[in-house]
Design a protein around this motif. Structure first.
Motif, PDB file in Angstrom:
ATOM      1  N   HIS A  72       1.052  -1.318   0.139  1.00  0.00           N
ATOM      2  CA  HIS A  72      -0.068  -0.019   0.060  1.00  0.00           C
ATOM      3  C   HIS A  72       0.881   1.323  -0.117  1.00  0.00           C
ATOM      4  CE1 HIS A  72      -3.297   2.777   0.491  1.00  0.00           C
ATOM      5  NE2 HIS A  72      -2.936   3.004   1.900  1.00  0.00           N
ATOM      6  N   THR A  73       0.997   1.601  -1.274  1.00  0.00           N
ATOM      7  CA  THR A  73       1.918   2.937  -1.463  1.00  0.00           C
ATOM      8  C   THR A  73       1.206   4.339  -1.392  1.00  0.00           C
ATOM      9  OG1 THR A  73       2.248   3.059  -3.834  1.00  0.00           O
ATOM     10  CG2 THR A  73       3.526   1.520  -2.728  1.00  0.00           C
ATOM     11  N   ALA A  74      -0.219   4.143  -1.841  1.00  0.00           N
ATOM     12  CA  ALA A  74      -0.919   5.212  -1.869  1.00  0.00           C
ATOM     13  C   ALA A  74      -1.282   6.164  -0.591  1.00  0.00           C
ATOM     14  CB  ALA A  74      -2.347   4.878  -2.519  1.00  0.00           C
ATOM     15  N   ALA A 101      -6.753  -3.115   6.200  1.00  0.00           N
ATOM     16  CA  ALA A 101      -6.361  -3.926   7.217  1.00  0.00           C
ATOM     17  C   ALA A 101      -7.193  -5.054   7.447  1.00  0.00           C
ATOM     18  CB  ALA A 101      -5.838  -3.291   8.336  1.00  0.00           C
ATOM     19  N   SER A 102      -8.658  -4.611   7.355  1.00  0.00           N
ATOM     20  CA  SER A 102      -9.504  -5.546   7.861  1.00  0.00           C
ATOM     21  C   SER A 102      -9.804  -6.470   6.515  1.00  0.00           C
ATOM     22  CB  SER A 102     -11.115  -4.747   7.721  1.00  0.00           C
ATOM     23  OG  SER A 102     -11.913  -5.635   7.963  1.00  0.00           O
ATOM     24  N   TYR A 103      -9.693  -6.136   5.221  1.00  0.00           N
ATOM     25  CA  TYR A 103      -9.459  -6.863   4.143  1.00  0.00           C
ATOM     26  C   TYR A 103      -8.210  -8.030   4.547  1.00  0.00           C
ATOM     27  CZ  TYR A 103      -8.709  -8.800  -0.537  1.00  0.00           C
ATOM     28  OH  TYR A 103      -8.429  -9.602  -1.606  1.00  0.00           O
ATOM     29  N   CYS A 104      -7.247  -7.637   4.665  1.00  0.00           N
ATOM     30  CA  CYS A 104      -6.177  -8.448   4.865  1.00  0.00           C
ATOM     31  C   CYS A 104      -6.245  -9.341   6.103  1.00  0.00           C
ATOM     32  CB  CYS A 104      -4.952  -7.797   5.143  1.00  0.00           C
ATOM     33  SG  CYS A 104      -4.283  -6.924   3.630  1.00  0.00           S
ATOM     34  N   LYS A 105      -6.819  -8.952   7.012  1.00  0.00           N
ATOM     35  CA  LYS A 105      -7.412  -9.950   8.131  1.00  0.00           C
ATOM     36  C   LYS A 105      -8.237 -11.124   7.827  1.00  0.00           C
ATOM     37  CE  LYS A 105      -7.833 -11.514  12.615  1.00  0.00           C
ATOM     38  NZ  LYS A 105      -7.006 -12.259  13.142  1.00  0.00           N
ATOM     39  N   LEU A 111      -0.130  -7.335   4.496  1.00  0.00           N
ATOM     40  CA  LEU A 111      -0.073  -5.852   4.244  1.00  0.00           C
ATOM     41  C   LEU A 111       1.225  -5.068   4.559  1.00  0.00           C
ATOM     42  CD1 LEU A 111      -1.963  -3.455   3.337  1.00  0.00           C
ATOM     43  CD2 LEU A 111      -2.522  -3.022   5.790  1.00  0.00           C
ATOM     44  N   ILE A 112       1.519  -4.613   3.412  1.00  0.00           N
ATOM     45  CA  ILE A 112       2.953  -3.868   3.666  1.00  0.00           C
ATOM     46  C   ILE A 112       2.560  -2.448   3.447  1.00  0.00           C
ATOM     47  CG2 ILE A 112       5.179  -3.361   2.668  1.00  0.00           C
ATOM     48  CD1 ILE A 112       3.639  -6.744   1.930  1.00  0.00           C
ATOM     49  N   HIS A 157      -1.871  -9.575   9.362  1.00  0.00           N
ATOM     50  CA  HIS A 157      -0.485  -9.948   9.084  1.00  0.00           C
ATOM     51  C   HIS A 157       0.328  -8.845   8.432  1.00  0.00           C
ATOM     52  CE1 HIS A 157       2.803 -12.600   6.699  1.00  0.00           C
ATOM     53  NE2 HIS A 157       3.256 -11.530   7.623  1.00  0.00           N
ATOM     54  N   TYR A 158       0.804  -7.865   9.001  1.00  0.00           N
ATOM     55  CA  TYR A 158       1.234  -6.815   8.612  1.00  0.00           C
ATOM     56  C   TYR A 158       2.730  -6.513   8.712  1.00  0.00           C
ATOM     57  CZ  TYR A 158       2.228  -4.848  13.215  1.00  0.00           C
ATOM     58  OH  TYR A 158       2.640  -4.819  14.630  1.00  0.00           O
ATOM     59  N   VAL A 159       3.283  -5.311   7.634  1.00  0.00           N
ATOM     60  CA  VAL A 159       4.762  -4.906   7.912  1.00  0.00           C
ATOM     61  C   VAL A 159       4.316  -3.385   7.757  1.00  0.00           C
ATOM     62  CG1 VAL A 159       6.850  -4.987   6.784  1.00  0.00           C
ATOM     63  CG2 VAL A 159       5.823  -6.832   7.011  1.00  0.00           C
TER      64      VAL A 159
END
Length: 304
Positions: A72-74, A101-105, A111-112, A157-159
């Protein structure tokens, strides 16, 4: 093969991430941006025009795909723009991130997310590590720190990759940054004024794009600091730029941040302790001078 979504693919970092991942066989890359695709490289990935601020269209798009990772660069990255329109800043920099983040969960995607040194107040006097307390001084910094918090609280799962003063070159002639601005002005023998009382560790955009790849490859988790390894004032960086291209340093005038209204909304002194990123991601920054040599070659590659 990992399916990777890159948001903000028309942006400075977004183009770099797409170009880097698309040429590697282990990634199936999909790029999205609000406007038509401006990347001259349009092979080995798919592009969709998606306005991230239109939640219905974004939801419809995401419903058609499942991603292993989202880079996610935007974001609204201008300090002044965030001050001028705090509602728009909140929508894109925080609310959108919370949704992703909710979508990725829900879909077990990684999510980067890109963040900034502006989450710190710059008063520590030495480099910041990932455990140092945030204390943002601007609406921009506050929005990015809020985005970090909603990601952590989502349990996805985030960075989170925090970075500093990103510079470099891509194919878009309308994109500028410290290096391109200083080189352009001095090459035209135009005088420039440069702040001499703010210190940073400038980040080469190619390094930052590679850090995004490393985060995916290593299935990393947590907050990481990504920057160059050399601390310098903004004016010192510009003198180095002038020296590299043999430009007239007499055209450079040093000024204070206060003289242009940037003393309160930008941290005075930031730099990153890169120990964690080097150990866990295998991140190795390019030296500032070496990056200028690479940029010099990329001017030719991009026909600029």
């Amino acid at each position: 093969m990992k399916k990777v979504l890159v948001t903000g693919s028309n942006g400075f970092l977004g183009q770099k991430v797409v170009d880097l991942l698309a040429k590697k066989e282990q990634y199936d890359v999909i790029a999205i941006s609000k406007g038509p695709n401006r990347n001259p490289n349009q092979v080995d990935y798919a592009f969709f025009q998606v306005d991230l601020s239109d939640r219905t269209k974004l939801t419809d798009f995401l419903a058609e795909h499942t991603f292993d990772a989202i880079v996610h660069t935007a974001a609204v990255t201008s300090v002044e723009a965030c001050e001028a329109d705090q509602v728009a800043c909140q929508i894109l920099n925080v609310d959108l991130v919370e949704y992703l983040a909710s979508y990725c969960k829900a879909h077990q995607s990684q999510l980067i997310h890109l963040s900034t040194d502006f989450v710190f107040d710059g008063k520590k006097g030495t480099t910041y590590n990932e455990l140092d307390a945030a204390n943002p001084q601007s609406e921009y910094g506050k929005s990015k720190y809020a985005s970090e918090q909603v990601i952590v609280q989502s349990n996805c799962h985030y960075v989170i990759l925090r970075t500093i003063l990103v510079y470099g070159i891509n194919a878009d002639p309308n994109r500028s940054n410290l290096v391109l601005w200083a080189k352009s002005k001095l090459s035209k023998n135009e005088p420039i004024k440069v702040v001499n009382d703010q210190w940073r560790m400038p980040t080469f955009v190619d390094d930052l794009a590679y850090a995004c790849q490393l985060a995916i490859d290593r299935e990393a988790q947590g907050i990481f600091h990504i920057s160059g390894s050399e601390l310098m004032s903004i004016s010192e960086a510009v003198y180095k730029i002038a020296d590299y291209w043999n430009l007239d340093k007499g055209l450079i005038s040093e000024i204070s941040a206060a003289s242009i209204g940037q003393a309160e909304n930008r941290p005075r002194h930031t730099g990153f302790d890169l120990t964690k990123s080097k150990a866990e991601l295998g991140y190795v920054p390019t030296s500032f001078i070496d990056s200028l040599a690479i940029i010099d070659q990329q001017f030719k590659t991009f026909g600029r």
